[in-house]
Design an enzyme around this catalytic site. Structure first.
Site, mmCIF file in Angstrom:
data_model
loop_
_atom_site.group_PDB
_atom_site.id
_atom_site.type_symbol
_atom_site.label_atom_id
_atom_site.label_comp_id
_atom_site.label_asym_id
_atom_site.label_seq_id
_atom_site.Cartn_x
_atom_site.Cartn_y
_atom_site.Cartn_z
ATOM 1 C CG ASN A 1 26.447 31.356 -19.772
ATOM 2 O OD1 ASN A 1 27.134 30.528 -19.505
ATOM 3 N ND2 ASN A 1 25.050 31.291 -19.734
ATOM 4 C CD1 TRP A 2 32.720 32.445 -21.173
ATOM 5 C CD2 TRP A 2 34.520 31.235 -20.156
ATOM 6 N NE1 TRP A 2 33.902 33.308 -21.086
ATOM 7 C CE2 TRP A 2 34.843 32.480 -20.506
ATOM 8 C CE3 TRP A 2 35.305 30.248 -19.680
ATOM 9 C CZ2 TRP A 2 36.117 32.800 -20.121
ATOM 10 C CZ3 TRP A 2 36.603 30.687 -19.171
ATOM 11 C CH2 TRP A 2 37.006 31.977 -19.198
ATOM 12 C CE LYS A 3 24.697 30.117 -23.175
ATOM 13 N NZ LYS A 3 23.463 30.127 -24.125
ATOM 14 C CG HIS B 1 20.997 30.398 -18.495
ATOM 15 N ND1 HIS B 1 20.508 29.701 -19.713
ATOM 16 C CD2 HIS B 1 21.691 31.105 -19.256
ATOM 17 C CE1 HIS B 1 20.937 30.174 -20.726
ATOM 18 N NE2 HIS B 1 21.445 31.326 -20.331
ATOM 19 C CD GLU C 1 21.471 27.609 -22.719
ATOM 20 O OE1 GLU C 1 22.492 27.451 -22.102
ATOM 21 O OE2 GLU C 1 21.490 28.297 -23.848
ATOM 22 C CD GLU D 1 20.316 35.318 -21.194
ATOM 23 O OE1 GLU D 1 21.404 35.509 -21.875
ATOM 24 O OE2 GLU D 1 20.202 33.967 -20.212
ATOM 25 N N GLY E 1 21.078 31.731 -28.758
ATOM 26 C CA GLY E 1 21.927 30.741 -29.617
ATOM 27 C C GLY E 1 21.275 30.845 -31.077
ATOM 28 C CB SER F 1 21.537 36.214 -30.833
ATOM 29 O OG SER F 1 21.180 34.932 -30.834
ATOM 30 N N GLY G 1 26.311 34.846 -24.756
ATOM 31 C CA GLY G 1 26.926 33.386 -24.570
ATOM 32 C C GLY G 1 27.993 33.200 -25.842
ATOM 33 N N GLY G 2 27.717 32.591 -26.821
ATOM 34 C CA GLY G 2 28.416 32.324 -27.875
ATOM 35 C C GLY G 2 29.639 33.550 -28.209
HETATM 36 P P1 13P Z 1 23.971 33.513 -26.829
HETATM 37 O O1 13P Z 1 24.837 34.884 -26.859
HETATM 38 O O2 13P Z 1 24.855 32.473 -27.404
HETATM 39 O O3 13P Z 1 22.911 33.656 -27.754
HETATM 40 O O4 13P Z 1 23.531 32.975 -25.511
HETATM 41 C C1 13P Z 1 22.945 33.987 -24.684
HETATM 42 C C2 13P Z 1 22.890 33.260 -23.270
HETATM 43 O O5 13P Z 1 22.140 32.452 -23.156
HETATM 44 C C3 13P Z 1 23.594 33.903 -22.302
HETATM 45 O O6 13P Z 1 23.491 33.417 -21.015
#
Ligand code: 13P
Length: 256
Positions: free
Chosen positions: A12-14, A95, A97, A167, A173, A213, A234-235
């Site tokens: 997920n590149w957000k 998600h 967020e 998640e 994050g 994470s 994510g990251g």
């Molecule tokens: P991180 O891996 O940056 O914690 O993000 C997880 C995430 O929200 C994937 O959708």
């Protein structure tokens, strides 16, 4: 991970990166071969270029969100059909967020899940509890409610078309990860809920990914758990090396 389910690793590149960075990241993934299925979720404005770069590759492309509407006067929204037309095969729904920053609730998620599946997009439905909910001992109830409410419009479950991502909000994050034991416990409970709502064989076939994470250093410990079938990253998905290292963690487990 259970060998009857093919592992699935999502990136997920957000809201990261400009067009050149998206092309360059997609190029570094284009030759990837993995035992796991790989799917990336770039920002909407980069979907066109990323699907072009990955068109002949084994890496699938998904959107980070989808409209619950078929088409029409819905400013700023993107329909499932538009996403399919652009080369996407997956979409995230729910998600955290979006739930927390934009107030998306379970009934909106349910409408998105139903619409996306109806139009032919595969869905990765995200669920997860906040730290307060976990500390109050409500994590299982919260996550189970999110799952059942968001699947309200689905009378049957096609495990090839719907995956779940657990998640925990407090792990996203933050560098904090659920312990493999806690994550396994939740994944097993989610599978049991799916089995009760649908049937044992759909529940057994459904991939349940862990997100929060995930890094190359902790991926193997999570992916060895019997009900953890992949990761939503994510990251660490913003670097091809770390994303593919996480995919290799799935590989070494599957072949062991
Ligand atoms: P991180 O891996 O940056 O914690 O993000 C997880 C995430 O929200 C994937 O959708």
């Amino acid at each position: 991970m259970d060998t009857q389910r093919r592992p699935l690793i999502g990136g997920n590149w957000k809201m990261h990166g400009d067009g050149d960075e998206a092309i360059s990241l997609a190029n570094s993934l284009a030759d990837a071969r993995s035992v796991a299925e790989l799917v990336v979720f770039p920002p909407f404005v980069h979907l066109g270029v990323v699907t072009d770069v990955l068109a002949d590759s084994e890496v699938m492309v998904g959107a980070q969100d989808v409209s619950p509407h078929e088409s029409g006067a819905h400013t700023g929204q993107t329909s499932a059909r538009m996403l399919l037309d652009c080369g996407c095969t997956w979409t995230l729904v729910g998600h955290s967020e979006r739930r927390h920053e934009l107030g998306e609730n379970d009934s909106l998620c349910a409408a998105k899940v139903t619409r996306a599946l109806q139009e032919g997009l595969n869905v990765m439905l995200c669920v997860g509890e906040t730290l307060e909910e976990r500390e109050a001992g409500n994590a299982h109830q919260v996550v189970q409610d999110q799952l059942l409410e968001s699947l309200k419009g689905c009378s049957s479950l096609d495990p090839g078309r719907l995956a779940l991502a657990y998640e925990p909000v407090w792990a996203i994050g933050t560098g904090l990860t659920a312990t493999p034991e806690d994550a396994q416990d939740m994944h097993q409970a989610l599978r049991k809920t799916l089995s009760g709502r649908y049937d044992a064989s759909s529940a057994t076939g459904c991939r349940i990914l862990y997100g929060g994470s995930v890094k190359p250093a902790n991926a193997a410990a999570l992916l060895t758990c019997p009900d953890i079938d992949g990761a939503l990253v994510g990251g660490a998905s913003l670097s091809a090396d770390s994303f593919l290292a996480i995919a290799s963690a799935a590989e070494s487990w599957t072949s062991s």
